[in-house]
Every structure is written in C-alpha cells, then in structure tokens.
Design an enzyme around this catalytic site. Structure first.
Site, PDB file in Angstrom:
ATOM      1  N   ALA A   1      -8.068  -5.376   0.409  1.00 24.11           N
ATOM      2  CA  ALA A   1      -7.938  -3.937   0.172  1.00 24.11           C
ATOM      3  C   ALA A   1      -7.813  -3.198   1.484  1.00 24.11           C
ATOM      4  O   ALA A   1      -8.033  -3.759   2.564  1.00 24.11           O
ATOM      5  CB  ALA A   1      -9.145  -3.411  -0.607  1.00 24.11           C
ATOM      6  N   ASN A   2      -7.429  -1.934   1.390  1.00 25.44           N
ATOM      7  CA  ASN A   2      -7.438  -1.027   2.535  1.00 25.44           C
ATOM      8  C   ASN A   2      -8.643  -0.098   2.447  1.00 25.44           C
ATOM      9  O   ASN A   2      -9.192   0.122   1.367  1.00 25.44           O
ATOM     10  CB  ASN A   2      -6.157  -0.188   2.557  1.00 25.44           C
ATOM     11  CG  ASN A   2      -4.956  -0.994   3.002  1.00 25.44           C
ATOM     12  OD1 ASN A   2      -5.089  -1.910   3.798  1.00 25.44           O
ATOM     13  ND2 ASN A   2      -3.794  -0.658   2.478  1.00 25.44           N
ATOM     14  N   ARG A   3      -9.022   0.479   3.587  1.00 24.25           N
ATOM     15  CA  ARG A   3     -10.152   1.414   3.622  1.00 24.25           C
ATOM     16  C   ARG A   3      -9.646   2.806   3.221  1.00 24.25           C
ATOM     17  O   ARG A   3      -9.151   3.552   4.052  1.00 24.25           O
ATOM     18  CB  ARG A   3     -10.762   1.483   5.024  1.00 24.25           C
ATOM     19  CG  ARG A   3     -11.279   0.151   5.561  1.00 24.25           C
ATOM     20  CD  ARG A   3     -11.807   0.352   6.980  1.00 24.25           C
ATOM     21  NE  ARG A   3     -12.138  -0.903   7.624  1.00 24.25           N
ATOM     22  CZ  ARG A   3     -13.321  -1.502   7.549  1.00 24.25           C
ATOM     23  NH1 ARG A   3     -14.273  -0.951   6.840  1.00 24.25           N
ATOM     24  NH2 ARG A   3     -13.547  -2.637   8.178  1.00 24.25           N
ATOM     25  N   SER A   4      -9.772   3.150   1.966  1.00 27.11           N
ATOM     26  CA  SER A   4      -9.337   4.464   1.504  1.00 27.11           C
ATOM     27  C   SER A   4     -10.324   4.978   0.470  1.00 27.11           C
ATOM     28  O   SER A   4     -10.672   4.258  -0.468  1.00 27.11           O
ATOM     29  CB  SER A   4      -7.936   4.390   0.892  1.00 27.11           C
ATOM     30  OG  SER A   4      -7.585   5.620   0.292  1.00 27.11           O
TER      31      SER A   4
ATOM     32  N   VAL B   1      -1.793   1.382  -0.204  1.00 30.71           N
ATOM     33  CA  VAL B   1      -1.476   0.180  -0.977  1.00 30.71           C
ATOM     34  C   VAL B   1      -1.559  -1.051  -0.079  1.00 30.71           C
ATOM     35  O   VAL B   1      -1.031  -1.052   1.042  1.00 30.71           O
ATOM     36  CB  VAL B   1      -0.068   0.292  -1.590  1.00 30.71           C
ATOM     37  CG1 VAL B   1       0.265  -0.941  -2.424  1.00 30.71           C
ATOM     38  CG2 VAL B   1       0.036   1.554  -2.440  1.00 30.71           C
TER      39      VAL B   1
END
Length: 409
Positions: free
Chosen positions: A214-217, A281
């Site tokens: 995942a990304n850090r969002s 994304v």
C-alpha cells in the site's frame, strides 16, 4: 480585507473549548470583532470572564437574561454577525442544529441566524462515527452548514484515538477567513448540474490473507475535494480505498480495496464531466495472492515476491475514446524534482491538469492536515501557498469549475 468584520463565536461544552481562546485572540488581532456565546457546558471548562477579556465584549451565556436581552437580544446577535462559528461543535449541539431545537441561548441564536454557519466538530471518535451523528452532519451539510475538521489524533479520553479531535485554531482561522473573504461562498452553484468522480485514499494489494502492499495515504485530501464538489452543487461519486475517515456527507461513496476494483468503480461511475484522481494507487501488486499466511522458515530467508504492474487509472480514464470526462485531473506525489516529474506525468498520462505536491517525510503531507500544491498544465505552473487540505479542495473545485465553463459549453 477582514478588518471590521464581525464573527459570532458559539462555544460548546467540550474540553476543546480552551482552543477557542487562541482562536479569539487571533481574530481580534486581525481587527475582527468577536462576540462570544457560551453553552452552560462550556462554562465548566473556560470562564466567561476569560472570553470577555480576550474579545473585549461581554461573553453571553443565558437566554433569559433581562439585561442582555434588553441591550442586544439573541435575534440581533444572530443577525449582526457576518459569520457564525460553532467551536467546539459537540454532538449535542450538532443534534440541536440538525433538528431545529432552541432551548438555550446558543441554539436559539443558531436557529435565528440568517448568516453562514461554520462548525468545527469535536467529540469522542465513537460519537462522531455513530449513525445519529453522521445523519445529523448530512442534514446540516444539506442545509448549507460549512464544516472544518474534525481531525484524527489522541483524545482527552486515554486510549481513545481516532477521528473526532477539533481542528487546530489556525485551521479554523483559515476557514473563517475564507468564508469572510467569500472564497467558500463562491463554490455555491459552481458545479450545479455537473457529475464529478473523485478517487481517494490508498489501495491495498494483498500478499496473503494478512499482508498487503500500500501507499501512505489518509484520504483526507481526496475526501475534502469530494465534499467541496458536493457543496458546489455537483452530483459526486467518491471511489475510496481503505481509510479511517468518515464518508463525506452528500456524496455517493463506493468503497474498494485494490487498484483493479478502483478502476472498475471509476469506469462504472462514468459518464462524468470531471474526474479528479487523488488516490494514491499502488503501482504494483503480487502476481499471486497466497491462500495462507506466509510463514517464516528458520534459515530459509525472505520469500521471493513477484510483482506485476497495476492498471493505470489516470491514464486509462484520460485516454478513453468514449465517455472521457471533459476535464481529467491527476495528482503527482513526489519526493524530488517535483515540477519536472509532474510535467512528465501530465504528458505521459494524457490528463488536463496535474496537482503536484511534495510528500517528503519532513513535510507531513501524508496523513497531515495541510498541503502545498502546484497546478501543472501544458501552458505553465501555478503555485499555491501552504494551507489546509480543505482550503486546497475549495480552491481546486473553484479552479476546475472555471476551466470547464458553463454547462453545455
């Protein structure tokens, strides 16, 4: 620009009431006249004398005060302000506002006012997430009430982190100044009759039943954009990856996990006039998801993780032959060479506008409340000063509405 304006500050009964002292001081420093109304609960946390001293006006608490009613009265009080601010807007105050109750001075003033009302919610995370509170917030947003916050963080109750912390004084101040300057008011009707699709948050790409890429969002910027577009009159579909923040009121929200699910949801929401791809994304996903949890084997080392590229949602939507939105906006989150990478992304993806921001760890953008963005188009770069993500959302919605022009153009 703000000097000579009048703000009526309604202070609710929560521990965050002490933050309104700093807010009052900052408003007065800018030449804004502040009148304060306190609920009975608010006086348990801060004294009326303190607010009176900072605002240089008597802080009022009682609906049936013969002296106060004779001198000004709650009707005049509600009408003479340029803006009414409710902070902290407790669950009780929001419920009274949503249902038109007026059993004390604060709620009577709110029911009597014909001015814009800005609310800064503050409450326990479970209270904020409760269906009754969510219903009240949706009703208030439909009624035209503006909101700033709440934020995520530690609460007064030990071990109760989550969404519900009141926005900091500087964030509320920025929202107040935007309302007084007319920036927020200009949103009304700007996207009336338009259809808008917004993506927000990260995607989770499963490695096995318990792990993912995942990304850090936090989704905070994308959700703020969806909320601002709805306030501008648009029919908004928000496609959100896994986030810990509540769905914006007045917005149709589709929850997804993976990039492929997000693309399917976005394509299913078309046709639309505007697509704003603010989601972070994941670029890759594992070739195969493990059916069972991958276990460490002593001495075997780390397992190989074969990756495959995810679909490019922004490029796919930008290059559609049929049902391409009239305006496609992408985001570029970079840690170096920001403008150079954003320009390359604009050309490569085929979108109309890139909103570029620096997400270096030192900047605190990922998961934070503030952002500094640069609007990159084929014709140039427009840089905005650092501000709250809510203000970025308001300005971006106003900007894209201007680019799109009148409906039918």
């Amino acid at each position: 620009m703000d000097r000579g304006k009048r703000v009526l500050l309604i202070v609710g009964g929560g521990i965050a009431a002490y933050k309104c002292l700093e807010l009052t001081r900052r408003l007065v420093e800018r030449g804004i006249e502040v009148r304060v109304v306190m609920t009975r609960g608010a006086t348990e946390f801060v004294t009326p004398l303190t607010f009176s001293s900072l605002s240089r006006n008597k802080a009022m608490t009682e609906l049936f005060s013969v002296t106060d009613e004779a001198e000004i009265g709650h009707i005049r009080l509600s009408r003479e302000a340029d803006l009414v601010v409710v902070a902290p807007a407790t669950a009780d105050l929001l419920a009274k506002m949503a249902n038109g109750l007026a059993d004390d001075l604060a709620s009577a003033v709110l029911l009597a006012t014909d001015k814009t009302v800005l609310a800064a919610p503050a409450m326990n995370p479970r209270m904020w997430a409760h269906p009754a509170t969510r219903r009240n917030v949706r009703q208030l947003q439909d009624d035209g009430i503006a909101f700033v916050g709440p934020a995520e963080g530690e609460m007064a109750e030990k071990g109760e982190p989550g969404i519900g912390r009141m926005a900091e004084p500087q964030e509320i101040l920025a929202a107040i100044l935007a309302e007084l300057d007319g920036d927020a008011g200009r949103l009304k009707g700007l996207l009336q009759g338009r259809r808008v699709v917004v993506t927000s948050g990260p995607t989770h790409e499963p490695i096995d039943p318990v792990r993912y890429l995942a990304n850090r969002s936090s989704g905070r910027q994308g959700h703020a954009i969806a909320a601002a577009a709805a306030r501008a009159g648009a029919a908004v579909t928000l496609v959100s990856g896994p986030v810990a923040i509540p769905d914006p009121a007045g917005v149709r929200t589709i929850h997804v996990e993976t990039a492929r699910q997000m693309l399917d949801a976005v394509e299913g929401a078309l046709p639309a006039d505007i697509a704003i791809c603010a989601a972070a994304v994941a670029d890759w996903r594992p070739v195969a998801e493990g059916e069972q949890k991958l276990k460490k084997q002593p001495g075997a080392g780390a397992p190989a993780l074969d990756l495959v590229e995810n679909p490019d949602i922004l490029a796919t939507i930008s290059k559609l032959a049929k049902h391409r939105p009239g305006l496609v906006v992408g985001f570029a989150a970079e840690t170096e060479n920001l403008i150079e990478h954003a320009r390359a992304k604009l050309q490569r993806k085929g979108c109309d506008l890139i909103v570029a921001n620096d997400v270096s760890p030192s900047g605190g953008v990922m998961g934070g409340a503030r952002n500094t963005v640069h609007l990159v188009t084929a014709s140039g770069v427009e840089s905005w000063e650092e501000t709250t993500k809510e203000e970025v959302a308001r300005r971006l919605v106003a900007h894209v509405a201007g680019l799109l022009g009148e409906p039918g153009a």
